[in-house]
Design an enzyme around this catalytic site. Structure first.
Site, mmCIF file in Angstrom:
data_model
loop_
_atom_site.group_PDB
_atom_site.id
_atom_site.type_symbol
_atom_site.label_atom_id
_atom_site.label_comp_id
_atom_site.label_asym_id
_atom_site.label_seq_id
_atom_site.Cartn_x
_atom_site.Cartn_y
_atom_site.Cartn_z
ATOM 1 N N GLY A 11 0.832 -1.211 0.000
ATOM 2 C CA GLY A 11 0.000 0.000 0.000
ATOM 3 C C GLY A 11 0.861 1.253 0.000
ATOM 4 N N ARG A 72 1.335 -5.213 -5.783
ATOM 5 C CA ARG A 72 1.358 -6.413 -4.954
ATOM 6 C C ARG A 72 1.754 -7.543 -5.895
ATOM 7 N NH1 ARG A 72 -2.652 -3.526 -1.643
ATOM 8 N NH2 ARG A 72 -1.563 -3.302 0.332
ATOM 9 N N ASP A 103 4.454 -4.324 6.464
ATOM 10 C CA ASP A 103 5.010 -5.599 6.949
ATOM 11 C C ASP A 103 5.059 -6.684 5.877
ATOM 12 O OD1 ASP A 103 2.275 -5.893 6.981
ATOM 13 O OD2 ASP A 103 2.214 -6.958 8.897
ATOM 14 N N THR A 125 3.799 3.137 5.757
ATOM 15 C CA THR A 125 2.395 2.711 5.819
ATOM 16 C C THR A 125 1.622 3.692 6.689
ATOM 17 O OG1 THR A 125 0.871 1.065 6.735
ATOM 18 C CG2 THR A 125 3.069 1.056 7.651
ATOM 19 N N ASP A 127 -0.744 2.831 8.530
ATOM 20 C CA ASP A 127 -1.347 2.072 9.631
ATOM 21 C C ASP A 127 -0.592 2.187 10.969
ATOM 22 O OD1 ASP A 127 -3.142 1.213 7.704
ATOM 23 O OD2 ASP A 127 -1.973 -0.579 7.239
ATOM 24 N N ASP A 129 1.596 0.252 12.078
ATOM 25 C CA ASP A 129 1.502 -1.083 12.684
ATOM 26 C C ASP A 129 2.823 -1.849 12.660
ATOM 27 O OD1 ASP A 129 1.615 -1.393 9.954
ATOM 28 O OD2 ASP A 129 -0.002 -2.851 9.820
ATOM 29 N N ARG A 171 -5.852 -1.368 9.043
ATOM 30 C CA ARG A 171 -5.767 -2.842 8.998
ATOM 31 C C ARG A 171 -6.032 -3.419 10.393
ATOM 32 N NH1 ARG A 171 -2.046 -4.882 4.134
ATOM 33 N NH2 ARG A 171 -0.324 -4.862 5.605
HETATM 34 P P1 ADP Z 1 2.399 -4.012 2.755
HETATM 35 O O1 ADP Z 1 3.873 -4.012 2.496
HETATM 36 O O2 ADP Z 1 1.783 -2.672 2.603
HETATM 37 O O3 ADP Z 1 2.058 -4.699 4.051
HETATM 38 P P2 ADP Z 1 1.454 -6.378 1.282
HETATM 39 O O4 ADP Z 1 1.156 -7.163 2.494
HETATM 40 O O5 ADP Z 1 0.481 -6.411 0.166
HETATM 41 O O6 ADP Z 1 1.711 -4.837 1.565
HETATM 42 O O7 ADP Z 1 2.859 -6.897 0.725
HETATM 43 C C1 ADP Z 1 3.456 -6.295 -0.415
HETATM 44 C C2 ADP Z 1 4.208 -7.318 -1.225
HETATM 45 O O8 ADP Z 1 5.276 -7.875 -0.458
HETATM 46 C C3 ADP Z 1 3.399 -8.535 -1.665
HETATM 47 O O9 ADP Z 1 2.594 -8.296 -2.790
HETATM 48 C C4 ADP Z 1 4.512 -9.509 -1.991
HETATM 49 O O10 ADP Z 1 5.091 -9.248 -3.258
HETATM 50 C C5 ADP Z 1 5.541 -9.197 -0.907
HETATM 51 N N1 ADP Z 1 5.382 -10.171 0.192
HETATM 52 C C6 ADP Z 1 4.412 -10.226 1.121
HETATM 53 N N2 ADP Z 1 4.558 -11.307 1.918
HETATM 54 C C7 ADP Z 1 5.650 -11.968 1.481
HETATM 55 C C8 ADP Z 1 6.330 -13.156 1.876
HETATM 56 N N3 ADP Z 1 5.887 -13.917 2.907
HETATM 57 N N4 ADP Z 1 7.428 -13.508 1.195
HETATM 58 C C9 ADP Z 1 7.896 -12.770 0.165
HETATM 59 N N5 ADP Z 1 7.293 -11.646 -0.263
HETATM 60 C C10 ADP Z 1 6.188 -11.230 0.371
#
Ligand code: ADP
Length: 319
Positions: A11, A72, A103, A125, A127, A129, A171
């Site tokens: 995000g 994503r 995260d 972010t 959030d 968080d 979130r």
């Molecule tokens: P944010 O970083 O805002 O929390 P997301 O949770 O959508 O956003 O995560 C962003 C991107 O990070 C995901 O689309 C993916 O490419 C990568 N990602 C998330 N979880 C994992 C994971 N367990 N291992 C590797 N890459 C990950």
């Protein structure tokens, strides 16, 4: 280290651009080349790399969103996807990476480090968080956006003598709800961390009604449940005319506040310093106004917490 990369992922949040600018300028200051990777881990896999110059980040410090775009990417969650990304980094001669995101993005950074590629996380972010930092980049801007919206709703609430339920983002975290609720004198704040009981909330509102309160503002964190569901139950149980507003994505946009610009500049530059000092697999943050860094594995296992003293204070001030 002679060449590094930077990407934004997950995000978007206001202040990400200021962080990108700081990474690029601090690297060039140290005579290190920088590549901007477009569309987060998606662009890492496809090789969407762009050489950044001092001018590439001109005129963006005050803009919301991210100049590097974000995405994503499911493929990056697989070891094959991660290896493809590392191959691209090697092809471009890049020796270290700064990942700005939440995260989920941190999990990607953790994987890159496990595969032996030095990566540093910067918390971006709205959030708030992410453990290991008092504030994340974008939180202060989102907080001010929410405050502005609630102020406007309050005018109508006062004029029409209604109860307003406002659902805010965050979130699983209640920070945005708690801070905006306290800043706006909300009658009730519902956050996941407090485990609020609906009966208590209803009896508080009834008490207010009995002593002549004609309108109420109730802030519900998205992590605590749906604002609409909450509004429906309130109307049923109190008979007060209730309206629900879900603020939605306006909370993610806008020009970053001064605090977010300064935080992003400090954290982005610090991430570059740490990479050049040989740090890897760490995340940067600010605690008691000091720049700090922590092992990414610790940050990803630590649960997020809110300041429950602030929650208690919000209740004391809205009796
Ligand atoms: P944010 O970083 O805002 O929390 P997301 O949770 O959508 O956003 O995560 C962003 C991107 O990070 C995901 O689309 C993916 O490419 C990568 N990602 C998330 N979880 C994992 C994971 N367990 N291992 C590797 N890459 C990950």
């Amino acid at each position: 280290m002679k060449r590094i990369g930077v990407l934004t992922s997950g995000g978007d949040s206001p202040g990400m651009n200021a962080a990108i600018r700081a990474v690029v300028r601090k690297a060039i200051y140290h005579e290190v080349e920088v590549y901007g990777i477009f569309y987060g881990y998606q662009g890492l896999i496809t090789g969407d790399f762009h050489k950044m110059e001092l001018g590439s980040v001109g005129d963006i410090i005050h803009r919301g969103g991210t100049k590097l775009y974000t995405a994503r990417c499911e493929e990056f969650k697989t070891p094959e996807g991660q290896k493809k990304g590392i191959k691209q980094l090697e092809k471009f001669g890049i020796e270290g990476l700064v990942v700005i995101g939440g995260d989920g993005s941190y999990r990607g950074a953790q994987k890159l480090t496990e595969h032996g590629f030095p990566t540093i996380g910067v918390p971006g972010t709205i959030d708030n968080d992410i453990p290991g930092t008092d504030f994340t980049i974008g939180f202060d801007t989102a907080l001010n956006t929410v405050i502005e919206a609630i102020d406007k709703i309050r005018d109508t609430a006062t004029s029409h003598e209604r109860t307003y339920v406002i659902e805010v983002m965050g979130r699983e975290a209640g920070d945005l709800a708690l801070w905006s609720g306290l800043a706006d004198g909300a009658e009730t704040i519902v956050i996941p961390e407090a485990g609020d009981d609906m009966n208590q909330i209803v009896s508080r509102l009834k008490r207010g009604q009995e002593r002549g309160k004609k309108h109420s503002i109730i802030i519900v964190a998205e992590g605590a449940g749906s604002g609409f569901e909450f509004g429906r139950r309130l109307q049923e149980e109190t008979n007060m005319e209730t309206r629900v507003t879900v603020l939605g994505h306006i909370q993610r946009g806008g020009s970053p506040t001064g605090s977010d610009r300064v935080l992003a500049s400090r954290l982005g530059a610090y991430a570059v310093d740490l990479l050049l000092q040989g740090e890897a697999g760490v995340t940067v943050g600010i605690q008691r106004n000091e720049l700090v860094f922590h092992d990414i594995n610790e940050i990803l296992t630590e649960p997020h917490s809110v300041d429950l003293n602030m929650y208690k204070l919000s209740q004391e001030l809205s009796i």
